[in-house]
Motif scaffolding. Structure first.
Motif, PDB file in Angstrom:
ATOM      1  N   THR A 261       0.828  -1.207   0.000  1.00 46.09           N
ATOM      2  CA  THR A 261       0.000   0.000   0.000  1.00 46.09           C
ATOM      3  C   THR A 261       0.860   1.254   0.000  1.00 46.09           C
ATOM      4  N   LEU A 262       1.896   1.260   0.842  1.00 47.81           N
ATOM      5  CA  LEU A 262       2.755   2.450   0.941  1.00 47.81           C
ATOM      6  C   LEU A 262       3.524   2.715  -0.353  1.00 47.81           C
ATOM      7  N   ILE A 263       3.960   1.652  -1.012  1.00 47.21           N
ATOM      8  CA  ILE A 263       4.676   1.838  -2.275  1.00 47.21           C
ATOM      9  C   ILE A 263       3.745   2.434  -3.321  1.00 47.21           C
ATOM     10  N   GLN A 264       2.522   1.915  -3.375  1.00 43.34           N
ATOM     11  CA  GLN A 264       1.550   2.445  -4.345  1.00 43.34           C
ATOM     12  C   GLN A 264       1.199   3.886  -4.004  1.00 43.34           C
ATOM     13  N   TYR A 265       1.092   4.185  -2.713  1.00 41.34           N
ATOM     14  CA  TYR A 265       0.814   5.560  -2.274  1.00 41.34           C
ATOM     15  C   TYR A 265       1.929   6.507  -2.701  1.00 41.34           C
ATOM     16  N   TRP A 266       3.182   6.088  -2.481  1.00 38.64           N
ATOM     17  CA  TRP A 266       4.316   6.928  -2.888  1.00 38.64           C
ATOM     18  C   TRP A 266       4.272   7.223  -4.385  1.00 38.64           C
ATOM     19  N   HIS A 267       4.017   6.191  -5.174  1.00 37.07           N
ATOM     20  CA  HIS A 267       4.043   6.351  -6.623  1.00 37.07           C
ATOM     21  C   HIS A 267       2.946   7.306  -7.092  1.00 37.07           C
ATOM     22  N   ALA A 268       1.798   7.237  -6.447  1.00 35.66           N
ATOM     23  CA  ALA A 268       0.675   8.075  -6.871  1.00 35.66           C
ATOM     24  C   ALA A 268       0.747   9.495  -6.312  1.00 35.66           C
ATOM     25  N   SER A 269       1.348   9.650  -5.139  1.00 41.36           N
ATOM     26  CA  SER A 269       1.347  10.956  -4.454  1.00 41.36           C
ATOM     27  C   SER A 269       2.661  11.712  -4.592  1.00 41.36           C
ATOM     28  N   LYS A 270       3.744  10.972  -4.895  1.00 43.07           N
ATOM     29  CA  LYS A 270       5.117  11.518  -4.940  1.00 43.07           C
ATOM     30  C   LYS A 270       5.640  11.859  -3.545  1.00 43.07           C
ATOM     31  N   ASP A 271       4.938  11.440  -2.510  1.00 42.75           N
ATOM     32  CA  ASP A 271       5.396  11.631  -1.136  1.00 42.75           C
ATOM     33  C   ASP A 271       6.321  10.468  -0.770  1.00 42.75           C
TER      34      ASP A 271
ATOM     35  N   ASN B  94     -19.652   9.193  10.783  1.00 44.27           N
ATOM     36  CA  ASN B  94     -18.751   9.566  11.871  1.00 44.27           C
ATOM     37  C   ASN B  94     -18.012   8.318  12.333  1.00 44.27           C
ATOM     38  N   TRP B  95     -16.927   8.535  13.063  1.00 42.43           N
ATOM     39  CA  TRP B  95     -16.052   7.439  13.466  1.00 42.43           C
ATOM     40  C   TRP B  95     -16.818   6.368  14.228  1.00 42.43           C
ATOM     41  N   ASP B  96     -16.588   5.089  13.884  1.00 45.61           N
ATOM     42  CA  ASP B  96     -17.345   3.994  14.499  1.00 45.61           C
ATOM     43  C   ASP B  96     -16.635   3.381  15.708  1.00 45.61           C
ATOM     44  N   GLY B  97     -15.496   3.950  16.118  1.00 46.64           N
ATOM     45  CA  GLY B  97     -14.822   3.491  17.323  1.00 46.64           C
ATOM     46  C   GLY B  97     -13.762   2.431  17.109  1.00 46.64           C
ATOM     47  N   ILE B  98     -13.642   1.887  15.894  1.00 38.78           N
ATOM     48  CA  ILE B  98     -12.608   0.886  15.617  1.00 38.78           C
ATOM     49  C   ILE B  98     -11.312   1.601  15.272  1.00 38.78           C
ATOM     50  N   GLU B  99     -10.197   1.133  15.835  1.00 38.23           N
ATOM     51  CA  GLU B  99      -8.915   1.764  15.544  1.00 38.23           C
ATOM     52  C   GLU B  99      -7.827   0.713  15.406  1.00 38.23           C
ATOM     53  N   GLY B 100      -6.772   1.067  14.701  1.00 36.95           N
ATOM     54  CA  GLY B 100      -5.646   0.162  14.521  1.00 36.95           C
ATOM     55  C   GLY B 100      -5.007   0.325  13.159  1.00 36.95           C
ATOM     56  N   LEU B 101      -3.891  -0.354  12.968  1.00 39.78           N
ATOM     57  CA  LEU B 101      -3.138  -0.244  11.720  1.00 39.78           C
ATOM     58  C   LEU B 101      -3.987  -0.646  10.523  1.00 39.78           C
ATOM     59  N   GLU B 102      -4.785  -1.699  10.683  1.00 41.85           N
ATOM     60  CA  GLU B 102      -5.500  -2.254   9.539  1.00 41.85           C
ATOM     61  C   GLU B 102      -6.537  -1.290   8.980  1.00 41.85           C
ATOM     62  N   VAL B 103      -7.275  -0.584   9.848  1.00 41.77           N
ATOM     63  CA  VAL B 103      -8.274   0.349   9.318  1.00 41.77           C
ATOM     64  C   VAL B 103      -7.604   1.592   8.738  1.00 41.77           C
ATOM     65  N   GLN B 104      -6.466   1.999   9.317  1.00 41.45           N
ATOM     66  CA  GLN B 104      -5.723   3.108   8.722  1.00 41.45           C
ATOM     67  C   GLN B 104      -5.208   2.711   7.333  1.00 41.45           C
ATOM     68  N   MET B 105      -4.740   1.470   7.212  1.00 41.82           N
ATOM     69  CA  MET B 105      -4.221   0.981   5.938  1.00 41.82           C
ATOM     70  C   MET B 105      -5.325   0.926   4.887  1.00 41.82           C
ATOM     71  N   ALA B 106      -6.497   0.457   5.275  1.00 41.15           N
ATOM     72  CA  ALA B 106      -7.607   0.394   4.328  1.00 41.15           C
ATOM     73  C   ALA B 106      -7.991   1.791   3.844  1.00 41.15           C
ATOM     74  N   ALA B 107      -8.041   2.743   4.775  1.00 37.66           N
ATOM     75  CA  ALA B 107      -8.371   4.114   4.395  1.00 37.66           C
ATOM     76  C   ALA B 107      -7.314   4.687   3.458  1.00 37.66           C
ATOM     77  N   LEU B 108      -6.034   4.400   3.737  1.00 40.23           N
ATOM     78  CA  LEU B 108      -4.965   4.865   2.859  1.00 40.23           C
ATOM     79  C   LEU B 108      -5.099   4.245   1.471  1.00 40.23           C
ATOM     80  N   GLY B 109      -5.520   2.991   1.423  1.00 47.73           N
ATOM     81  CA  GLY B 109      -5.750   2.349   0.128  1.00 47.73           C
ATOM     82  C   GLY B 109      -6.838   3.056  -0.666  1.00 47.73           C
ATOM     83  N   ALA B 110      -7.890   3.488   0.023  1.00 46.13           N
ATOM     84  CA  ALA B 110      -8.976   4.206  -0.653  1.00 46.13           C
ATOM     85  C   ALA B 110      -8.501   5.550  -1.186  1.00 46.13           C
ATOM     86  N   VAL B 111      -7.731   6.276  -0.381  1.00 44.41           N
ATOM     87  CA  VAL B 111      -7.182   7.558  -0.824  1.00 44.41           C
ATOM     88  C   VAL B 111      -6.225   7.334  -1.998  1.00 44.41           C
TER      89      VAL B 111
END
Length: 409
Positions: free
Chosen positions: A30-40, A323-340
Protein backbone atom coordinates in the motif's frame (compact mmCIF):
# COMPACT_ATOMS: atom_id res chain seq x y z
CA UNK A 1 -0.78 3.96 10.23
CA UNK A 2 2.96 4.39 10.65
CA UNK A 3 2.52 5.16 14.34
CA UNK A 4 0.59 1.91 14.78
CA UNK A 5 3.36 0.16 12.83
CA UNK A 6 6.04 1.56 15.13
CA UNK A 7 4.09 0.65 18.25
CA UNK A 8 3.31 -2.90 17.11
CA UNK A 9 6.63 -4.11 15.75
CA UNK A 10 7.57 -7.38 17.44
CA UNK A 11 10.57 -6.60 19.63
CA UNK A 12 11.56 -3.91 17.16
CA UNK A 13 12.07 -6.37 14.27
CA UNK A 14 11.72 -4.43 10.99
CA UNK A 15 8.68 -5.60 9.05
CA UNK A 16 7.35 -7.95 11.75
CA UNK A 17 4.09 -6.99 13.43
CA UNK A 18 2.90 -8.52 16.68
CA UNK A 19 0.94 -11.75 16.12
CA UNK A 20 0.97 -11.43 12.33
CA UNK A 21 3.43 -11.33 9.48
CA UNK A 22 1.68 -10.81 6.16
CA UNK A 23 -0.13 -7.59 7.17
CA UNK A 24 3.20 -5.78 7.12
CA UNK A 25 3.67 -7.04 3.55
CA UNK A 26 0.31 -5.68 2.47
CA UNK A 27 1.13 -2.42 4.27
CA UNK A 28 4.36 -2.10 2.27
CA UNK A 29 2.40 -2.81 -0.91
CA UNK A 30 0.00 0.00 0.00
CA UNK A 31 2.76 2.45 0.94
CA UNK A 32 4.68 1.84 -2.28
CA UNK A 33 1.55 2.44 -4.34
CA UNK A 34 0.81 5.56 -2.27
CA UNK A 35 4.32 6.93 -2.89
CA UNK A 36 4.04 6.35 -6.62
CA UNK A 37 0.67 8.07 -6.87
CA UNK A 38 1.35 10.96 -4.45
CA UNK A 39 5.12 11.52 -4.94
CA UNK A 40 5.40 11.63 -1.14
CA UNK A 41 8.59 9.67 -0.46
CA UNK A 42 8.59 10.26 3.31
CA UNK A 43 8.39 6.54 4.08
CA UNK A 44 10.43 5.06 1.25
CA UNK A 45 13.56 4.51 3.33
CA UNK A 46 11.64 2.57 5.97
CA UNK A 47 9.66 0.61 3.38
CA UNK A 48 12.72 -0.36 1.33
CA UNK A 49 14.75 -1.44 4.37
CA UNK A 50 11.98 -3.35 6.13
CA UNK A 51 10.63 -5.01 2.99
CA UNK A 52 14.10 -6.25 2.14
CA UNK A 53 14.82 -7.25 5.77
CA UNK A 54 11.84 -9.61 5.77
CA UNK A 55 12.93 -11.33 2.55
CA UNK A 56 14.85 -13.76 4.74
CA UNK A 57 18.05 -15.73 4.42
CA UNK A 58 17.36 -16.84 0.84
CA UNK A 59 15.53 -13.70 -0.30
CA UNK A 60 12.28 -15.56 -0.96
CA UNK A 61 10.03 -14.29 1.86
CA UNK A 62 10.19 -17.69 3.51
CA UNK A 63 12.44 -17.02 6.47
CA UNK A 64 13.17 -19.92 8.80
CA UNK A 65 11.96 -17.66 11.63
CA UNK A 66 8.37 -17.96 10.36
CA UNK A 67 8.29 -20.66 7.68
CA UNK A 68 6.92 -23.31 10.03
CA UNK A 69 3.60 -21.49 10.33
CA UNK A 70 3.27 -19.42 7.16
CA UNK A 71 0.48 -19.96 4.64
CA UNK A 72 0.73 -19.51 0.90
CA UNK A 73 -1.34 -16.33 1.13
CA UNK A 74 1.09 -14.85 3.70
CA UNK A 75 4.08 -15.29 1.42
CA UNK A 76 2.06 -14.13 -1.58
CA UNK A 77 1.36 -10.67 -0.13
CA UNK A 78 5.07 -10.00 0.23
CA UNK A 79 5.47 -11.13 -3.39
CA UNK A 80 2.82 -8.60 -4.41
CA UNK A 81 4.66 -5.90 -2.47
CA UNK A 82 7.84 -6.77 -4.37
CA UNK A 83 6.22 -6.67 -7.82
CA UNK A 84 4.58 -3.37 -6.85
CA UNK A 85 8.07 -2.03 -6.11
CA UNK A 86 9.17 -3.17 -9.58
CA UNK A 87 6.18 -1.61 -11.33
CA UNK A 88 6.55 1.72 -9.55
CA UNK A 89 10.32 1.96 -9.90
CA UNK A 90 11.02 1.97 -6.19
CA UNK A 91 14.82 2.37 -5.96
CA UNK A 92 16.63 -0.82 -5.11
CA UNK A 93 19.17 -1.35 -2.34
CA UNK A 94 22.84 -1.61 -3.26
CA UNK A 95 24.20 -5.08 -2.82
CA UNK A 96 20.76 -6.65 -2.49
CA UNK A 97 18.56 -8.52 -4.99
CA UNK A 98 16.23 -6.50 -7.21
CA UNK A 99 12.58 -6.25 -6.23
CA UNK A 100 11.72 -8.25 -9.34
CA UNK A 101 14.00 -11.11 -8.31
CA UNK A 102 12.21 -11.23 -4.94
CA UNK A 103 8.81 -11.40 -6.67
CA UNK A 104 10.15 -14.15 -8.96
CA UNK A 105 11.42 -16.09 -5.94
CA UNK A 106 7.98 -16.09 -4.36
CA UNK A 107 6.42 -17.17 -7.66
CA UNK A 108 8.93 -19.99 -8.11
CA UNK A 109 8.34 -21.34 -4.62
CA UNK A 110 4.60 -21.20 -4.94
CA UNK A 111 4.25 -22.86 -8.34
CA UNK A 112 6.51 -25.57 -6.91
CA UNK A 113 3.64 -26.27 -4.49
CA UNK A 114 1.08 -26.78 -7.28
CA UNK A 115 -0.76 -29.84 -6.01
CA UNK A 116 -2.15 -32.33 -8.51
CA UNK A 117 -2.58 -35.04 -5.88
CA UNK A 118 -5.98 -33.57 -5.00
CA UNK A 119 -8.52 -31.77 -7.20
CA UNK A 120 -6.11 -32.08 -10.14
CA UNK A 121 -4.31 -28.86 -9.28
CA UNK A 122 -4.36 -25.67 -7.27
CA UNK A 123 -2.30 -24.67 -4.28
CA UNK A 124 -3.36 -25.26 -0.72
CA UNK A 125 -4.16 -22.53 1.75
CA UNK A 126 -1.52 -23.73 4.19
CA UNK A 127 1.91 -25.16 3.39
CA UNK A 128 2.47 -27.78 6.09
CA UNK A 129 0.28 -30.84 6.86
CA UNK A 130 0.06 -29.98 10.56
CA UNK A 131 -1.59 -26.61 9.85
CA UNK A 132 -5.32 -26.10 10.09
CA UNK A 133 -6.43 -25.34 6.55
CA UNK A 134 -3.89 -27.61 4.84
CA UNK A 135 -6.73 -29.62 3.28
CA UNK A 136 -8.31 -26.49 1.77
CA UNK A 137 -7.65 -24.68 -1.49
CA UNK A 138 -8.79 -21.10 -1.25
CA UNK A 139 -9.30 -18.09 -3.46
CA UNK A 140 -6.78 -15.69 -1.98
CA UNK A 141 -3.92 -18.19 -2.32
CA UNK A 142 -4.78 -19.25 -5.87
CA UNK A 143 -6.10 -15.86 -6.91
CA UNK A 144 -3.09 -14.16 -5.37
CA UNK A 145 -0.69 -16.43 -7.26
CA UNK A 146 -2.73 -15.78 -10.41
CA UNK A 147 -2.36 -12.03 -9.86
CA UNK A 148 1.37 -12.32 -9.20
CA UNK A 149 1.80 -14.44 -12.35
CA UNK A 150 -0.10 -11.94 -14.50
CA UNK A 151 1.83 -8.97 -13.13
CA UNK A 152 5.16 -10.73 -13.63
CA UNK A 153 4.12 -11.60 -17.19
CA UNK A 154 3.33 -7.99 -18.02
CA UNK A 155 6.37 -6.58 -16.25
CA UNK A 156 9.00 -9.03 -17.54
CA UNK A 157 7.33 -9.90 -20.87
CA UNK A 158 8.10 -13.54 -20.14
CA UNK A 159 5.28 -15.72 -21.47
CA UNK A 160 6.00 -18.48 -18.98
CA UNK A 161 4.34 -16.35 -16.33
CA UNK A 162 1.39 -15.77 -18.67
CA UNK A 163 1.12 -19.53 -19.21
CA UNK A 164 0.90 -20.01 -15.46
CA UNK A 165 -1.76 -17.29 -15.21
CA UNK A 166 -3.81 -19.19 -17.80
CA UNK A 167 -3.23 -22.45 -15.95
CA UNK A 168 -4.34 -21.07 -12.57
CA UNK A 169 -7.44 -19.43 -14.04
CA UNK A 170 -8.39 -22.57 -15.99
CA UNK A 171 -8.05 -24.67 -12.84
CA UNK A 172 -9.98 -22.20 -10.70
CA UNK A 173 -13.04 -22.33 -12.94
CA UNK A 174 -13.17 -26.12 -12.63
CA UNK A 175 -13.89 -25.55 -8.94
CA UNK A 176 -16.42 -23.36 -7.13
CA UNK A 177 -13.73 -20.71 -6.58
CA UNK A 178 -14.86 -18.95 -9.77
CA UNK A 179 -18.23 -19.41 -11.44
CA UNK A 180 -17.99 -18.05 -14.98
CA UNK A 181 -21.77 -17.91 -15.33
CA UNK A 182 -22.63 -15.94 -12.19
CA UNK A 183 -19.14 -14.51 -11.52
CA UNK A 184 -19.46 -15.62 -7.93
CA UNK A 185 -16.08 -16.02 -6.21
CA UNK A 186 -16.13 -18.53 -3.36
CA UNK A 187 -13.75 -18.20 -0.45
CA UNK A 188 -12.52 -21.80 -0.39
CA UNK A 189 -13.08 -25.42 -1.32
CA UNK A 190 -11.88 -28.65 0.27
CA UNK A 191 -9.74 -31.53 -0.92
CA UNK A 192 -11.94 -34.03 0.95
CA UNK A 193 -14.86 -33.09 -1.31
CA UNK A 194 -12.63 -33.13 -4.41
CA UNK A 195 -13.06 -29.36 -4.58
CA UNK A 196 -16.79 -29.57 -5.26
CA UNK A 197 -17.95 -27.82 -2.07
CA UNK A 198 -17.55 -24.12 -1.31
CA UNK A 199 -17.06 -21.67 1.52
CA UNK A 200 -19.45 -19.04 0.27
CA UNK A 201 -18.54 -16.01 2.38
CA UNK A 202 -17.88 -13.01 0.14
CA UNK A 203 -14.62 -11.11 0.69
CA UNK A 204 -13.38 -8.10 -1.24
CA UNK A 205 -9.81 -9.32 -1.62
CA UNK A 206 -10.82 -12.61 -3.24
CA UNK A 207 -12.68 -10.79 -5.99
CA UNK A 208 -9.92 -8.21 -6.21
CA UNK A 209 -7.09 -10.70 -6.66
CA UNK A 210 -8.79 -12.49 -9.55
CA UNK A 211 -9.98 -9.21 -11.11
CA UNK A 212 -6.50 -7.70 -10.97
CA UNK A 213 -4.88 -10.74 -12.52
CA UNK A 214 -7.50 -10.71 -15.28
CA UNK A 215 -6.99 -7.02 -16.09
CA UNK A 216 -3.21 -7.35 -16.18
CA UNK A 217 -3.63 -10.26 -18.61
CA UNK A 218 -6.16 -8.23 -20.63
CA UNK A 219 -3.62 -5.43 -20.93
CA UNK A 220 -0.69 -7.77 -21.58
CA UNK A 221 -2.57 -9.54 -24.40
CA UNK A 222 -3.66 -6.23 -25.95
CA UNK A 223 -7.31 -6.75 -25.13
CA UNK A 224 -7.76 -10.45 -25.80
CA UNK A 225 -11.51 -11.19 -25.91
CA UNK A 226 -11.39 -13.96 -23.32
CA UNK A 227 -9.73 -11.69 -20.77
CA UNK A 228 -12.09 -8.84 -21.64
CA UNK A 229 -15.03 -11.12 -20.84
CA UNK A 230 -13.47 -12.13 -17.55
CA UNK A 231 -12.72 -8.55 -16.54
CA UNK A 232 -16.25 -7.46 -17.37
CA UNK A 233 -17.81 -10.37 -15.51
CA UNK A 234 -15.76 -10.04 -12.35
CA UNK A 235 -16.02 -6.26 -12.31
CA UNK A 236 -19.81 -6.32 -12.56
CA UNK A 237 -20.08 -8.85 -9.74
CA UNK A 238 -17.56 -6.95 -7.59
CA UNK A 239 -19.31 -3.60 -7.90
CA UNK A 240 -22.72 -5.13 -7.24
CA UNK A 241 -21.58 -7.11 -4.20
CA UNK A 242 -19.36 -4.63 -2.37
CA UNK A 243 -20.99 -1.26 -3.10
CA UNK A 244 -24.41 -1.94 -1.56
CA UNK A 245 -27.35 0.11 -2.79
CA UNK A 246 -28.58 0.54 0.79
CA UNK A 247 -25.54 2.77 1.38
CA UNK A 248 -26.06 4.71 -1.82
CA UNK A 249 -24.22 2.35 -4.18
CA UNK A 250 -20.92 4.27 -4.23
CA UNK A 251 -19.30 3.33 -0.90
CA UNK A 252 -17.10 0.26 -0.58
CA UNK A 253 -18.11 -2.13 2.19
CA UNK A 254 -16.84 -5.44 3.57
CA UNK A 255 -20.38 -6.78 3.57
CA UNK A 256 -19.69 -10.09 5.31
CA UNK A 257 -18.64 -8.61 8.63
CA UNK A 258 -19.05 -4.81 8.80
CA UNK A 259 -22.79 -4.61 9.44
CA UNK A 260 -22.47 -6.87 12.48
CA UNK A 261 -19.05 -5.52 13.53
CA UNK A 262 -17.32 -8.90 13.47
CA UNK A 263 -14.40 -8.12 11.12
CA UNK A 264 -11.10 -9.43 12.47
CA UNK A 265 -7.81 -7.60 11.95
CA UNK A 266 -7.23 -9.31 8.61
CA UNK A 267 -10.67 -8.50 7.26
CA UNK A 268 -10.43 -4.86 8.35
CA UNK A 269 -7.70 -4.30 5.77
CA UNK A 270 -9.21 -6.08 2.76
CA UNK A 271 -11.13 -3.12 1.30
CA UNK A 272 -8.02 -1.04 0.80
CA UNK A 273 -6.50 -3.67 -1.49
CA UNK A 274 -9.65 -3.86 -3.59
CA UNK A 275 -9.80 -0.07 -3.93
CA UNK A 276 -6.27 0.06 -5.36
CA UNK A 277 -6.92 -2.97 -7.57
CA UNK A 278 -10.05 -1.29 -8.94
CA UNK A 279 -7.87 1.70 -9.83
CA UNK A 280 -5.55 -0.64 -11.73
CA UNK A 281 -8.60 -1.96 -13.57
CA UNK A 282 -9.70 1.51 -14.64
CA UNK A 283 -6.18 2.37 -15.81
CA UNK A 284 -5.34 -0.86 -17.64
CA UNK A 285 -8.81 -1.31 -19.15
CA UNK A 286 -9.93 2.29 -19.75
CA UNK A 287 -13.38 1.23 -20.89
CA UNK A 288 -14.14 0.28 -17.28
CA UNK A 289 -13.25 3.71 -15.85
CA UNK A 290 -16.75 5.10 -16.22
CA UNK A 291 -18.08 2.41 -13.90
CA UNK A 292 -15.23 2.51 -11.39
CA UNK A 293 -14.38 6.18 -10.86
CA UNK A 294 -17.70 7.21 -9.23
CA UNK A 295 -17.35 4.27 -6.84
CA UNK A 296 -13.85 5.26 -5.77
CA UNK A 297 -14.74 8.93 -5.51
CA UNK A 298 -17.81 8.20 -3.42
CA UNK A 299 -15.75 5.95 -1.20
CA UNK A 300 -12.99 8.47 -0.51
CA UNK A 301 -15.53 11.16 0.42
CA UNK A 302 -17.05 8.70 2.90
CA UNK A 303 -13.59 7.84 4.26
CA UNK A 304 -12.97 11.54 4.87
CA UNK A 305 -15.99 11.64 7.15
CA UNK A 306 -15.26 8.36 8.91
CA UNK A 307 -11.66 9.31 9.71
CA UNK A 308 -12.70 11.64 12.51
CA UNK A 309 -11.84 9.62 15.60
CA UNK A 310 -10.41 11.30 18.68
CA UNK A 311 -7.89 14.08 18.23
CA UNK A 312 -5.82 11.98 15.83
CA UNK A 313 -8.52 11.72 13.13
CA UNK A 314 -8.53 7.93 13.52
CA UNK A 315 -10.20 5.95 10.76
CA UNK A 316 -12.85 3.34 11.45
CA UNK A 317 -14.31 0.49 9.44
CA UNK A 318 -17.87 1.45 8.47
CA UNK A 319 -17.17 4.02 5.80
CA UNK A 320 -20.86 4.43 5.08
CA UNK A 321 -21.32 5.76 8.61
CA UNK A 322 -20.80 9.57 8.67
CA UNK A 323 -18.75 9.57 11.87
CA UNK A 324 -16.05 7.44 13.47
CA UNK A 325 -17.35 3.99 14.50
CA UNK A 326 -14.82 3.49 17.32
CA UNK A 327 -12.61 0.89 15.62
CA UNK A 328 -8.92 1.76 15.54
CA UNK A 329 -5.65 0.16 14.52
CA UNK A 330 -3.14 -0.24 11.72
CA UNK A 331 -5.50 -2.25 9.54
CA UNK A 332 -8.27 0.35 9.32
CA UNK A 333 -5.72 3.11 8.72
CA UNK A 334 -4.22 0.98 5.94
CA UNK A 335 -7.61 0.39 4.33
CA UNK A 336 -8.37 4.11 4.40
CA UNK A 337 -4.97 4.86 2.86
CA UNK A 338 -5.75 2.35 0.13
CA UNK A 339 -8.98 4.21 -0.65
CA UNK A 340 -7.18 7.56 -0.82
CA UNK A 341 -4.38 6.05 -2.91
CA UNK A 342 -6.84 4.56 -5.40
CA UNK A 343 -8.14 8.04 -6.18
CA UNK A 344 -4.61 9.40 -6.52
CA UNK A 345 -3.85 6.55 -8.93
CA UNK A 346 -6.85 7.52 -11.04
CA UNK A 347 -5.83 11.19 -11.01
CA UNK A 348 -2.30 10.34 -12.12
CA UNK A 349 -3.54 7.68 -14.56
CA UNK A 350 -0.08 6.13 -14.79
CA UNK A 351 0.11 2.59 -16.08
CA UNK A 352 2.34 0.30 -14.01
CA UNK A 353 5.86 0.17 -15.43
CA UNK A 354 7.18 -2.74 -17.44
CA UNK A 355 10.79 -3.79 -17.76
CA UNK A 356 10.97 -1.42 -20.77
CA UNK A 357 9.67 1.65 -18.95
CA UNK A 358 11.17 1.16 -15.50
CA UNK A 359 14.06 3.62 -15.25
CA UNK A 360 16.13 0.96 -13.48
CA UNK A 361 15.19 -1.83 -15.90
CA UNK A 362 18.69 -3.33 -15.94
CA UNK A 363 18.32 -4.19 -12.26
CA UNK A 364 15.44 -6.46 -13.12
CA UNK A 365 17.15 -8.60 -15.73
CA UNK A 366 18.20 -12.15 -14.91
CA UNK A 367 20.69 -12.15 -12.08
CA UNK A 368 24.14 -13.16 -13.28
CA UNK A 369 24.67 -16.90 -13.12
CA UNK A 370 21.10 -17.64 -12.06
CA UNK A 371 18.41 -19.54 -13.91
CA UNK A 372 15.24 -17.54 -14.54
CA UNK A 373 13.10 -20.44 -15.73
CA UNK A 374 9.93 -20.24 -13.58
CA UNK A 375 9.21 -23.91 -14.23
CA UNK A 376 12.54 -25.01 -12.77
CA UNK A 377 12.54 -25.42 -9.01
CA UNK A 378 15.35 -23.97 -6.98
CA UNK A 379 17.93 -26.56 -5.88
CA UNK A 380 17.64 -27.86 -2.35
CA UNK A 381 20.27 -26.20 -0.20
CA UNK A 382 21.68 -26.74 3.28
CA UNK A 383 19.12 -24.43 4.83
CA UNK A 384 16.27 -26.37 3.21
CA UNK A 385 17.67 -29.65 4.52
CA UNK A 386 18.17 -28.21 7.99
CA UNK A 387 14.66 -26.83 8.06
CA UNK A 388 13.19 -30.12 6.89
CA UNK A 389 15.20 -32.01 9.54
CA UNK A 390 14.00 -29.69 12.30
CA UNK A 391 10.36 -29.96 11.21
CA UNK A 392 10.62 -33.73 10.93
CA UNK A 393 12.15 -33.94 14.40
CA UNK A 394 9.40 -31.77 15.86
CA UNK A 395 6.68 -33.90 14.25
CA UNK A 396 8.29 -37.18 15.38
CA UNK A 397 8.55 -35.92 18.96
CA UNK A 398 4.96 -34.66 18.88
CA UNK A 399 3.63 -37.93 17.48
CA UNK A 400 5.73 -39.97 19.90
CA UNK A 401 4.45 -37.96 22.82
CA UNK A 402 0.87 -38.34 21.73
CA UNK A 403 1.24 -42.13 21.31
CA UNK A 404 2.92 -42.38 24.71
CA UNK A 405 0.07 -40.45 26.31
CA UNK A 406 -2.51 -42.72 24.69
CA UNK A 407 -0.69 -45.86 25.89
CA UNK A 408 -0.39 -44.45 29.38
CA UNK A 409 -4.08 -43.49 29.37
Amino acid sequence: MMQFYKDNQTEGIPGKLTDTWYIAGSMFMTLIQYWHASKDDSYNKVVSHDLMFQSGENHDYFSSNYSQWLGNDDQMFFGLAAITASETGLPGIDGKPSWTSLARAVFNMQVGRWDKTTCDGGIRWQIWPYQAGYTMKNSVSNGGLFELSARLARFTKNDTYADWADKIWDWSVTTPLINEKTWFVADSTSNEANCKDAGRTQWTYNYGAYLTGAVFMYNYTNGDAKWEKRVDGLLGSTLKTFFPQKFGGNILSEVACEPIMTCDRNQLGFKGYLAMWLAFTAILAPKTAEQIIPKLQGTVVAVGKQCSGKSENLCGSRWYQPNWDGIEGLEVQMAALGAVTSNLMIMESQSPNTIDTNPDAEEHQIDSGKDDDPNKLDPINTGDRAGAWILTTIMVIAIGGAVGWLIKS
